[in-house]
Every structure is written in structure tokens, then in C-alpha cells.
Write a protein that holds these residues in place. Structure first.
Motif, PDB file in Angstrom:
ATOM      1  N   UNK A 185     -17.338  10.426  -1.308  1.00 15.48           N
ATOM      2  CA  UNK A 185     -18.019   9.163  -1.584  1.00 15.48           C
ATOM      3  C   UNK A 185     -17.326   8.432  -2.739  1.00 15.48           C
ATOM      4  N   UNK A 186     -16.976   9.169  -3.800  1.00 19.09           N
ATOM      5  CA  UNK A 186     -16.319   8.557  -4.952  1.00 19.09           C
ATOM      6  C   UNK A 186     -14.905   8.087  -4.595  1.00 19.09           C
ATOM      7  N   UNK A 187     -14.196   8.819  -3.758  1.00 19.67           N
ATOM      8  CA  UNK A 187     -12.862   8.392  -3.328  1.00 19.67           C
ATOM      9  C   UNK A 187     -12.951   7.089  -2.543  1.00 19.67           C
ATOM     10  N   UNK A 188     -13.967   6.983  -1.692  1.00 12.55           N
ATOM     11  CA  UNK A 188     -14.141   5.754  -0.919  1.00 12.55           C
ATOM     12  C   UNK A 188     -14.475   4.581  -1.835  1.00 12.55           C
ATOM     13  N   UNK A 189     -15.351   4.809  -2.825  1.00 12.80           N
ATOM     14  CA  UNK A 189     -15.714   3.745  -3.749  1.00 12.80           C
ATOM     15  C   UNK A 189     -14.517   3.328  -4.608  1.00 12.80           C
ATOM     16  N   UNK A 190     -13.697   4.296  -5.031  1.00 13.50           N
ATOM     17  CA  UNK A 190     -12.493   3.960  -5.788  1.00 13.50           C
ATOM     18  C   UNK A 190     -11.550   3.113  -4.947  1.00 13.50           C
ATOM     19  N   UNK A 191     -11.401   3.458  -3.679  1.00 12.49           N
ATOM     20  CA  UNK A 191     -10.545   2.665  -2.786  1.00 12.49           C
ATOM     21  C   UNK A 191     -11.032   1.219  -2.714  1.00 12.49           C
ATOM     22  N   UNK A 192     -12.326   1.022  -2.617  1.00 15.09           N
ATOM     23  CA  UNK A 192     -12.872  -0.313  -2.402  1.00 15.09           C
ATOM     24  C   UNK A 192     -13.043  -1.121  -3.685  1.00 15.09           C
ATOM     25  N   UNK A 193     -13.161  -0.461  -4.851  1.00 15.98           N
ATOM     26  CA  UNK A 193     -13.488  -1.198  -6.074  1.00 15.98           C
ATOM     27  C   UNK A 193     -12.444  -1.083  -7.179  1.00 15.98           C
ATOM     28  N   UNK A 194     -11.440  -0.243  -7.020  1.00 16.77           N
ATOM     29  CA  UNK A 194     -10.432  -0.094  -8.067  1.00 16.77           C
ATOM     30  C   UNK A 194      -9.560  -1.355  -8.131  1.00 16.77           C
ATOM     31  N   UNK A 195      -9.397  -1.887  -9.335  1.00 13.84           N
ATOM     32  CA  UNK A 195      -8.651  -3.144  -9.512  1.00 13.84           C
ATOM     33  C   UNK A 195      -7.360  -2.955 -10.298  1.00 13.84           C
ATOM     34  N   UNK A 196      -7.034  -1.710 -10.654  1.00 13.75           N
ATOM     35  CA  UNK A 196      -5.870  -1.459 -11.497  1.00 13.75           C
ATOM     36  C   UNK A 196      -4.541  -1.737 -10.837  1.00 13.75           C
ATOM     37  N   UNK A 197      -4.503  -1.822  -9.507  1.00 19.35           N
ATOM     38  CA  UNK A 197      -3.244  -2.086  -8.802  1.00 19.35           C
ATOM     39  C   UNK A 197      -2.899  -3.566  -8.752  1.00 19.35           C
ATOM     40  N   UNK A 198      -3.802  -4.430  -9.200  1.00 20.39           N
ATOM     41  CA  UNK A 198      -3.541  -5.865  -9.102  1.00 20.39           C
ATOM     42  C   UNK A 198      -4.027  -6.423  -7.779  1.00 20.39           C
ATOM     43  N   UNK A 199      -3.742  -7.685  -7.567  1.00 27.17           N
ATOM     44  CA  UNK A 199      -4.266  -8.385  -6.384  1.00 27.17           C
ATOM     45  C   UNK A 199      -3.162  -8.899  -5.462  1.00 27.17           C
ATOM     46  N   UNK A 200      -1.918  -8.488  -5.679  1.00 31.13           N
ATOM     47  CA  UNK A 200      -0.812  -8.892  -4.820  1.00 31.13           C
ATOM     48  C   UNK A 200      -0.465  -7.734  -3.888  1.00 31.13           C
ATOM     49  N   UNK A 201      -0.623  -7.970  -2.586  1.00 27.43           N
ATOM     50  CA  UNK A 201      -0.398  -6.896  -1.616  1.00 27.43           C
ATOM     51  C   UNK A 201       1.092  -6.652  -1.411  1.00 27.43           C
ATOM     52  N   UNK A 202       1.482  -5.382  -1.519  1.00 29.57           N
ATOM     53  CA  UNK A 202       2.837  -4.927  -1.198  1.00 29.57           C
ATOM     54  C   UNK A 202       2.714  -3.555  -0.538  1.00 29.57           C
ATOM     55  N   UNK A 203       3.810  -3.077   0.030  1.00 32.04           N
ATOM     56  CA  UNK A 203       3.802  -1.738   0.622  1.00 32.04           C
ATOM     57  C   UNK A 203       3.546  -0.664  -0.443  1.00 32.04           C
ATOM     58  N   UNK A 204       4.227  -0.706  -1.619  1.00 31.88           N
ATOM     59  CA  UNK A 204       3.887   0.282  -2.663  1.00 31.88           C
ATOM     60  C   UNK A 204       2.433   0.192  -3.118  1.00 31.88           C
ATOM     61  N   UNK A 205       1.867  -1.010  -3.125  1.00 31.07           N
ATOM     62  CA  UNK A 205       0.455  -1.201  -3.482  1.00 31.07           C
ATOM     63  C   UNK A 205      -0.439  -0.390  -2.550  1.00 31.07           C
ATOM     64  N   UNK A 206      -0.156  -0.466  -1.248  1.00 23.06           N
ATOM     65  CA  UNK A 206      -0.965   0.263  -0.268  1.00 23.06           C
ATOM     66  C   UNK A 206      -0.723   1.762  -0.367  1.00 23.06           C
ATOM     67  N   UNK A 207       0.532   2.162  -0.566  1.00 29.38           N
ATOM     68  CA  UNK A 207       0.843   3.586  -0.664  1.00 29.38           C
ATOM     69  C   UNK A 207       0.175   4.218  -1.881  1.00 29.38           C
ATOM     70  N   UNK A 208       0.140   3.499  -2.999  1.00 32.35           N
ATOM     71  CA  UNK A 208      -0.513   4.038  -4.188  1.00 32.35           C
ATOM     72  C   UNK A 208      -1.992   4.310  -3.918  1.00 32.35           C
ATOM     73  N   UNK A 209      -2.635   3.399  -3.206  1.00 29.28           N
ATOM     74  CA  UNK A 209      -4.048   3.576  -2.908  1.00 29.28           C
ATOM     75  C   UNK A 209      -4.260   4.784  -1.986  1.00 29.28           C
ATOM     76  N   UNK A 210      -3.361   4.982  -1.039  1.00 35.33           N
ATOM     77  CA  UNK A 210      -3.486   6.119  -0.120  1.00 35.33           C
ATOM     78  C   UNK A 210      -3.314   7.437  -0.875  1.00 35.33           C
ATOM     79  N   UNK A 211      -2.275   7.530  -1.727  1.00 30.43           N
ATOM     80  CA  UNK A 211      -2.047   8.746  -2.498  1.00 30.43           C
ATOM     81  C   UNK A 211      -3.207   8.996  -3.443  1.00 30.43           C
ATOM     82  N   UNK A 212      -3.750   7.932  -4.039  1.00 32.20           N
ATOM     83  CA  UNK A 212      -4.899   8.090  -4.939  1.00 32.20           C
ATOM     84  C   UNK A 212      -6.092   8.657  -4.176  1.00 32.20           C
ATOM     85  N   UNK A 213      -6.313   8.178  -2.968  1.00 27.62           N
ATOM     86  CA  UNK A 213      -7.425   8.695  -2.155  1.00 27.62           C
ATOM     87  C   UNK A 213      -7.198  10.165  -1.826  1.00 27.62           C
ATOM     88  N   UNK A 214      -5.978  10.541  -1.486  1.00 28.06           N
ATOM     89  CA  UNK A 214      -5.699  11.901  -1.037  1.00 28.06           C
ATOM     90  C   UNK A 214      -5.738  12.920  -2.170  1.00 28.06           C
TER      91      UNK A 214
END
Length: 234
Positions: free
Chosen positions: A111-140
Motif C-alpha cells: 500500500x505504501x509503495x503504491x502511495x509513494x508511486x502516486x504522490x512522490x514529487x522528488x523526481x520532478x514534473x518532466x517526464x523522461x525514460x530515466x524518470x520512469x525507471x527511477x519510479x519503477x526501481x523505487x517501487x521494487x
């Protein structure tokens, strides 16, 4: 944040009433205790060991407006081909498709991993491939939704095409154990360019299947509306 509450007080005409004054003093004491508890509880902080169980559900609903998610896993069985059905279970040349689905309420960690995925703002607001990969690794790898240092993202592949986005998670790596290099094998024991390798699975991505289920269930938000498919390799 304030260090103290705004205390209640009596109007001047009631200052000589000991009973009412005792009531107001008791009210201020209880209000201060509740205030101190709320400061220590860190209600908006859901990651790590803060807030679990019913309290986690309470703050998730009251502060973030979300309810405990439910993972839905589906399985399809096809009966008809040879050796998939019992004798006389289906008519000759018949076919039957059975869809089964299971629904499971997620754990506090997930539940906390899902909430971090949806509400974490530390990656910024500009979408890039590394941006998405960081979120995936953080979830895992981020236990209880905590942020992790994830500069190495080779185990996650993201590919965009006309059909949408494809995410592949590699749960291990191949190790070469033998090859057809000159003078490394007996004569006529290997074919030309034959290699032998083994898959060494990583224990860091145990949440890969849960990540796929969460994605397939629509629990993880994406900044675009293209369809996304998740594949687990290994």
C-alpha cells in the motif's frame, strides 16, 4: 508548526466559578495532549514505519483521499485441445474458456509503495525514460515506500511504440558457463558457436509480479494515456 494550542478561557463574569474554571482547565489539558500526539504521529508521513494498519487506512482516506487498493489477478483456462478435458466433459470438437479472478487486499508495505508511486514529487514534473525507471526501481526495492538511491537501472527496460509503452523487468542475469571457443572443449563435443549459460535470479526484485498486478489493476498512475504492458523476464 505551532508549539502550543490556542487555549480556551472563561469570560470575566464566570471567573469566580471554580467548577467552570476546572472544566476549562481540563479541556485545555486534553486539547494539549491531542495536539502533542498529532505532532509526534506524523500523520501525513506514511512511509517507513510510521502509520500502519487501521491508522494507515485512516490517514490515507482522510489526507490523501484513497482507500486500501485491491489487487485483481486473472487466469484463463481453455478446454478443448487434446488432453485438456476429461472424457465426455465436452462435445466432440467443442471448446470452453473459463476465466477465474482473485481479489486480494494489499499489505501495508505494498500500500505504501503504491502511495509513494502516486504522490512522490522528488523526481520532478518532466517526464523522461530515466524518470520512469527511477519510479519503477523505487517501487521494487523501497520497503514501506521509502525513497532509494537508484542510479543503476539496467534491469528495467522501457520501450515506446505505436501500440503504447512496454515495460520489461529482468529479474536476473545470464552467466556464461561454457562456450565453443578454441581449445576449451573436446573434439566433436560441441556445435559451432555453441554457448552454455545459466540464469542467476536476483532477490532484489521480489515485488515484480506485484508491480505487474498493480499496473494491470490500474492502481499506478501514469502521466500519459497510452496503454502500458508489463513483462517479467526471469
Amino acid at each position: 508548526m505551532l508549539d502550543d494550542i490556542i487555549r480556551s478561557y472563561l469570560y470575566t463574569q464566570y471567573n469566580d466559578d471554580e467548577n467552570i474554571q476546572a472544566f476549562v482547565d481540563t479541556y485545555n489539558t486534553l486539547a494539549k495532549e491531542i495536539f502533542d500526539w498529532m505532532k509526534q504521529a506524523n500523520l501525513p508521513v506514511f512511509i517507513n514505519g510510521f502509520n500502519a494498519g487501521e491508522q494507515l487506512k485512516w490517514i490515507a482516506s482522510g489526507i490523501y483521499g484513497v482507500k486500501p487498493p485491491v489487487l485483481i489477478s486473472s487466469k484463463r483456462q481453455v478446454f478443448g485441445p487434446y488432453n485438456t478435458a476429461m472424457f465426455n466433459q465436452l462435445p466432440y470438437n467443442g471448446k470452453k474458456v473459463k476465466n477465474d479472478s482473485d481479489q486480494v487486499v494489499v499489505s501495508d508495505d505494498l500500500f505504501k509503495r503504491i502511495m509513494t508511486w502516486n504522490y512522490y514529487k522528488g523526481d520532478g514534473f518532466n517526464f523522461t525514460i530515466p524518470w520512469l525507471k527511477r519510479r519503477i526501481i523505487r517501487f521494487l526495492t523501497g520497503i514501506d515506500g521509502v525513497d532509494v538511491a537508484n542510479d543503476q537501472r539496467w534491469s528495467v527496460s522501457v520501450l515506446f511504440s505505436d501500440a503504447g509503452a512496454s515495460i520489461s523487468i529482468i529479474k536476473g542475469y545470464r552467466k556464461l558457463t561454457n562456450s565453443a571457443l578454441y581449445n576449451t572443449f573436446g573434439f566433436n563435443t560441441r556445435t559451432y558457436q555453441q554457448d552454455t549459460n545459466v540464469l542467476i535470479k536476483s532477490t532484489e526484485y521480489e515485488y515484480s509480479s506485484l508491480f505487474k498486478q498493480a499496473f494491470d489493476s490500474g492502481l499506478l498512475h501514469m502521466p500519459f494515456y497510452q496503454p502500458v504492458s508489463v513483462t517479467i523476464i526471469g
